[in-house]
Design a protein around this motif. Structure first.
Motif, PDB file in Angstrom:
ATOM      1  N   VAL A  44     -12.541  12.210   7.524  1.00 31.13           N
ATOM      2  CA  VAL A  44     -13.599  12.116   8.524  1.00 31.13           C
ATOM      3  C   VAL A  44     -13.386  13.237   9.545  1.00 31.13           C
ATOM      4  O   VAL A  44     -12.279  13.414  10.076  1.00 31.13           O
ATOM      5  CB  VAL A  44     -13.571  10.745   9.223  1.00 31.13           C
ATOM      6  CG1 VAL A  44     -14.581  10.690  10.368  1.00 31.13           C
ATOM      7  CG2 VAL A  44     -13.838   9.631   8.205  1.00 31.13           C
ATOM      8  N   ALA A  45     -14.446  13.987   9.819  1.00 33.56           N
ATOM      9  CA  ALA A  45     -14.340  15.106  10.760  1.00 33.56           C
ATOM     10  C   ALA A  45     -14.004  14.601  12.157  1.00 33.56           C
ATOM     11  O   ALA A  45     -14.517  13.572  12.605  1.00 33.56           O
ATOM     12  CB  ALA A  45     -15.651  15.886  10.781  1.00 33.56           C
ATOM     13  N   ILE A  98      -6.129   7.780  17.642  1.00 30.48           N
ATOM     14  CA  ILE A  98      -4.809   8.233  17.198  1.00 30.48           C
ATOM     15  C   ILE A  98      -4.925   9.544  16.417  1.00 30.48           C
ATOM     16  O   ILE A  98      -4.115  10.463  16.598  1.00 30.48           O
ATOM     17  CB  ILE A  98      -4.131   7.143  16.336  1.00 30.48           C
ATOM     18  CG1 ILE A  98      -3.793   5.933  17.203  1.00 30.48           C
ATOM     19  CG2 ILE A  98      -2.867   7.690  15.667  1.00 30.48           C
ATOM     20  CD1 ILE A  98      -3.279   4.740  16.423  1.00 30.48           C
ATOM     21  N   ALA A  99      -5.943   9.641  15.569  1.00 32.82           N
ATOM     22  CA  ALA A  99      -6.137  10.878  14.811  1.00 32.82           C
ATOM     23  C   ALA A  99      -6.367  12.057  15.749  1.00 32.82           C
ATOM     24  O   ALA A  99      -5.826  13.155  15.539  1.00 32.82           O
ATOM     25  CB  ALA A  99      -7.311  10.721  13.846  1.00 32.82           C
ATOM     26  N   LEU A 100      -7.153  11.834  16.799  1.00 29.63           N
ATOM     27  CA  LEU A 100      -7.435  12.903  17.748  1.00 29.63           C
ATOM     28  C   LEU A 100      -6.198  13.272  18.563  1.00 29.63           C
ATOM     29  O   LEU A 100      -5.934  14.454  18.822  1.00 29.63           O
ATOM     30  CB  LEU A 100      -8.574  12.488  18.682  1.00 29.63           C
ATOM     31  CG  LEU A 100      -9.952  12.338  18.027  1.00 29.63           C
ATOM     32  CD1 LEU A 100     -10.938  11.704  18.996  1.00 29.63           C
ATOM     33  CD2 LEU A 100     -10.477  13.682  17.543  1.00 29.63           C
ATOM     34  N   LYS A 101      -5.418  12.279  18.984  1.00 33.31           N
ATOM     35  CA  LYS A 101      -4.225  12.542  19.790  1.00 33.31           C
ATOM     36  C   LYS A 101      -3.151  13.289  19.006  1.00 33.31           C
ATOM     37  O   LYS A 101      -2.409  14.104  19.568  1.00 33.31           O
ATOM     38  CB  LYS A 101      -3.636  11.220  20.306  1.00 33.31           C
ATOM     39  CG  LYS A 101      -4.419  10.576  21.427  1.00 33.31           C
ATOM     40  CD  LYS A 101      -3.760   9.268  21.853  1.00 33.31           C
ATOM     41  CE  LYS A 101      -4.550   8.597  22.971  1.00 33.31           C
ATOM     42  NZ  LYS A 101      -3.939   7.295  23.375  1.00 33.31           N
ATOM     43  N   LEU A 132      -7.926  12.000   9.174  1.00 38.18           N
ATOM     44  CA  LEU A 132      -8.358  10.610   9.122  1.00 38.18           C
ATOM     45  C   LEU A 132      -9.019  10.386   7.767  1.00 38.18           C
ATOM     46  O   LEU A 132     -10.135  10.862   7.525  1.00 38.18           O
ATOM     47  CB  LEU A 132      -9.331  10.294  10.259  1.00 38.18           C
ATOM     48  CG  LEU A 132      -9.767   8.833  10.390  1.00 38.18           C
ATOM     49  CD1 LEU A 132      -8.565   7.929  10.675  1.00 38.18           C
ATOM     50  CD2 LEU A 132     -10.815   8.673  11.485  1.00 38.18           C
ATOM     51  N   VAL A 133      -8.313   9.686   6.887  1.00 42.79           N
ATOM     52  CA  VAL A 133      -8.723   9.581   5.486  1.00 42.79           C
ATOM     53  C   VAL A 133      -8.996   8.124   5.109  1.00 42.79           C
ATOM     54  O   VAL A 133      -8.065   7.313   5.063  1.00 42.79           O
ATOM     55  CB  VAL A 133      -7.643  10.159   4.548  1.00 42.79           C
ATOM     56  CG1 VAL A 133      -8.070  10.051   3.087  1.00 42.79           C
ATOM     57  CG2 VAL A 133      -7.338  11.615   4.906  1.00 42.79           C
ATOM     58  N   PRO A 134     -10.237   7.755   4.837  1.00 40.37           N
ATOM     59  CA  PRO A 134     -10.509   6.409   4.321  1.00 40.37           C
ATOM     60  C   PRO A 134     -10.003   6.275   2.883  1.00 40.37           C
ATOM     61  O   PRO A 134     -10.169   7.190   2.070  1.00 40.37           O
ATOM     62  CB  PRO A 134     -12.043   6.309   4.361  1.00 40.37           C
ATOM     63  CG  PRO A 134     -12.480   7.407   5.298  1.00 40.37           C
ATOM     64  CD  PRO A 134     -11.477   8.503   5.109  1.00 40.37           C
ATOM     65  N   PHE A 135      -9.353   5.151   2.598  1.00 39.65           N
ATOM     66  CA  PHE A 135      -8.976   4.905   1.198  1.00 39.65           C
ATOM     67  C   PHE A 135      -9.307   3.470   0.814  1.00 39.65           C
ATOM     68  O   PHE A 135      -9.451   2.590   1.673  1.00 39.65           O
ATOM     69  CB  PHE A 135      -7.520   5.276   0.904  1.00 39.65           C
ATOM     70  CG  PHE A 135      -6.433   4.407   1.512  1.00 39.65           C
ATOM     71  CD1 PHE A 135      -6.599   3.056   1.785  1.00 39.65           C
ATOM     72  CD2 PHE A 135      -5.174   4.959   1.759  1.00 39.65           C
ATOM     73  CE1 PHE A 135      -5.570   2.276   2.294  1.00 39.65           C
ATOM     74  CE2 PHE A 135      -4.139   4.186   2.267  1.00 39.65           C
ATOM     75  CZ  PHE A 135      -4.350   2.843   2.534  1.00 39.65           C
ATOM     76  N   PHE A 136      -9.431   3.231  -0.499  1.00 37.09           N
ATOM     77  CA  PHE A 136      -9.811   1.917  -1.002  1.00 37.09           C
ATOM     78  C   PHE A 136      -9.101   1.627  -2.315  1.00 37.09           C
ATOM     79  O   PHE A 136      -8.983   2.504  -3.179  1.00 37.09           O
ATOM     80  CB  PHE A 136     -11.328   1.826  -1.208  1.00 37.09           C
ATOM     81  CG  PHE A 136     -12.116   2.034   0.050  1.00 37.09           C
ATOM     82  CD1 PHE A 136     -12.277   1.001   0.957  1.00 37.09           C
ATOM     83  CD2 PHE A 136     -12.656   3.283   0.351  1.00 37.09           C
ATOM     84  CE1 PHE A 136     -12.974   1.206   2.143  1.00 37.09           C
ATOM     85  CE2 PHE A 136     -13.354   3.496   1.527  1.00 37.09           C
ATOM     86  CZ  PHE A 136     -13.515   2.447   2.428  1.00 37.09           C
ATOM     87  N   GLY A 137      -8.642   0.386  -2.445  1.00 36.29           N
ATOM     88  CA  GLY A 137      -8.091  -0.107  -3.704  1.00 36.29           C
ATOM     89  C   GLY A 137      -9.087  -1.090  -4.289  1.00 36.29           C
ATOM     90  O   GLY A 137      -9.159  -2.248  -3.851  1.00 36.29           O
ATOM     91  N   MET A 180     -16.905   8.803  14.925  1.00 36.55           N
ATOM     92  CA  MET A 180     -15.940   8.781  13.828  1.00 36.55           C
ATOM     93  C   MET A 180     -15.835   7.375  13.240  1.00 36.55           C
ATOM     94  O   MET A 180     -15.811   7.195  12.018  1.00 36.55           O
ATOM     95  CB  MET A 180     -14.575   9.260  14.316  1.00 36.55           C
ATOM     96  CG  MET A 180     -14.527  10.745  14.663  1.00 36.55           C
ATOM     97  SD  MET A 180     -12.973  11.228  15.473  1.00 36.55           S
ATOM     98  CE  MET A 180     -11.806  11.081  14.100  1.00 36.55           C
ATOM     99  N   MET A 181     -15.800   6.349  14.111  1.00 41.38           N
ATOM    100  CA  MET A 181     -15.690   4.978  13.614  1.00 41.38           C
ATOM    101  C   MET A 181     -16.990   4.515  12.972  1.00 41.38           C
ATOM    102  O   MET A 181     -16.971   3.670  12.068  1.00 41.38           O
ATOM    103  CB  MET A 181     -15.270   4.039  14.743  1.00 41.38           C
ATOM    104  CG  MET A 181     -13.864   4.300  15.279  1.00 41.38           C
ATOM    105  SD  MET A 181     -12.593   4.466  13.988  1.00 41.38           S
ATOM    106  CE  MET A 181     -12.690   2.852  13.209  1.00 41.38           C
ATOM    107  N   CYS A 182     -18.120   5.043  13.414  1.00 36.95           N
ATOM    108  CA  CYS A 182     -19.390   4.749  12.731  1.00 36.95           C
ATOM    109  C   CYS A 182     -19.341   5.272  11.299  1.00 36.95           C
ATOM    110  O   CYS A 182     -19.806   4.611  10.360  1.00 36.95           O
ATOM    111  CB  CYS A 182     -20.558   5.378  13.482  1.00 36.95           C
ATOM    112  SG  CYS A 182     -21.021   4.533  15.016  1.00 36.95           S
ATOM    113  N   GLU A 183     -18.762   6.443  11.125  1.00 36.72           N
ATOM    114  CA  GLU A 183     -18.640   7.018   9.784  1.00 36.72           C
ATOM    115  C   GLU A 183     -17.679   6.200   8.931  1.00 36.72           C
ATOM    116  O   GLU A 183     -17.962   5.919   7.757  1.00 36.72           O
ATOM    117  CB  GLU A 183     -18.154   8.470   9.881  1.00 36.72           C
ATOM    118  CG  GLU A 183     -17.881   9.153   8.542  1.00 36.72           C
ATOM    119  CD  GLU A 183     -19.114   9.277   7.660  1.00 36.72           C
ATOM    120  OE1 GLU A 183     -18.954   9.442   6.428  1.00 36.72           O
ATOM    121  OE2 GLU A 183     -20.248   9.201   8.176  1.00 36.72           O
ATOM    122  N   VAL A 184     -16.562   5.798   9.507  1.00 41.35           N
ATOM    123  CA  VAL A 184     -15.606   4.960   8.780  1.00 41.35           C
ATOM    124  C   VAL A 184     -16.267   3.641   8.371  1.00 41.35           C
ATOM    125  O   VAL A 184     -16.111   3.160   7.244  1.00 41.35           O
ATOM    126  CB  VAL A 184     -14.356   4.700   9.646  1.00 41.35           C
ATOM    127  CG1 VAL A 184     -13.476   3.630   9.012  1.00 41.35           C
ATOM    128  CG2 VAL A 184     -13.560   5.991   9.839  1.00 41.35           C
TER     129      VAL A 184
END
Length: 308
Positions: A259-260, A229-232, A237-242, A267-271
């Motif tokens: 994520v670049a 979805i980010a590519l399309k 694409l920003v990881p966030f955490f609470g 990309m999902m490996c990085e996430v």
């Protein structure tokens, strides 16, 4: 002595109905208590009643044994109980939508990705946040909504159909648009993002259509939907955490560096790596109650592909 066979759980059966009745009553009562008492009550209820009744404790312990086989039984039990406690607190956090937003409006938010998110918001550029079932995964979304952002999302229906009815309604109450996972829901989220919107995806669930990516040292089928979805849409694409603090009430809200864009699997490996780092730091805050790996099913599928 023959090993006792575990009774198969039937979605929509009496266990789900009973679990939902307990949770509905507990939620109603808990929301009438002060915040600290409410969180304590729900943490203990899920830990000592719901988790054993619904099989969540056993599932968490099985997952821990799968990932950390050297961990002793008592340590796995202790960690599984802490996981259930956090799950209970997270549930009641998120059922008090207005209260959570008031709390998160005052919470400090930080991270290497925060500046990029703020700039995208001011310019009307799309952002897709990605996270896992860790800490309180709605806390960062609530923090942004409380600051004037509109954050859509895609959710996977709960396996308990009785519980899912009010769970889904509660997600809509925080910020729309929210879409149910599936082709139609995914297309709706893509349209929202493509038009300059912001949304969030939780990626850490088992899906047989996913690509095997090592998660906590074991292969776990992982959808590349977030990266796709980010590519399309050209979205960040920003990881966030609470991350729940030691007081059990407040949160650290962290927006990590985007994520670049590149190969979706990379990309999902990085996430995945970003989430793993958070789990190693706070293992009690990830929802080990999920069937993330399903090793037996993976082995059967692999054997079927190999053929006779």
């Amino acid at each position: 002595m023959a090993k006792t066979k575990k009774r198969k759980h039937i979605p929509g059966g009496w266990q789900d109905w009973m679990t939902d009745r307990v949770l509905r009553g507990a939620i109603w009562c808990a929301l009438r208590l002060p915040l600290r008492a409410r969180l304590w009550l729900m943490g203990r209820l899920i830990r000592h009643v719901v988790a054993p009744l619904a099989g969540y404790r056993d599932r968490a312990m099985d997952n821990l044994a799968h990932v950390w086989p050297e961990m002793g039984m008592l340590d796995r039990r202790r960690l599984a109980d802490l996981v259930a406690d956090n799950a209970g607190r997270t549930m009641i956090d998120n059922y008090d939508v207005k209260g959570l937003m008031r709390r998160m409006a005052k919470a400090a938010i930080r991270g290497d990705g925060l500046t990029a998110v703020e700039q995208a918001h001011s310019e009307g550029r799309p952002v897709l946040f990605v996270t896992g079932h860790f800490g309180n995964f709605e806390a960062p979304r609530a923090a942004l909504v409380a600051r004037g952002y509109q954050i859509g999302g895609l959710y996977r229906p709960m396996s308990n159909p009785f519980f899912n009815a009010h769970y889904a309604a509660n997600m809509h109450a925080l910020s729309d648009p929210v879409f149910e996972q599936g082709r139609r829901g995914t297309m709706g989220l893509i349209r929202h993002i493509r038009e300059g919107g912001m949304g969030v995806l939780l990626f850490d669930v088992y899906d047989s259509a996913g690509v095997p990516i090592d998660f906590m040292g074991q292969p776990a089928p992982t959808l590349t939907s977030a990266a796709d979805i980010a590519l399309k849409t050209g979205a960040l694409l920003v990881p966030f955490f609470g991350i729940r603090k030691e007081d059990g009430i407040s949160f650290d809200v962290v927006f990590e560096e985007p994520v670049a864009h590149g190969d979706p699997v990379e990309m999902m490996c990085e996430v995945t790596s970003r989430l793993e780092a958070r789990i190693h730091a706070h293992p009690e805050q990830w929802f080990w109650i999920h069937r993330r790996w399903k090793p037996k099913r993976q082995r059967k599928r692999a054997a079927a592909k190999m053929g006779p």
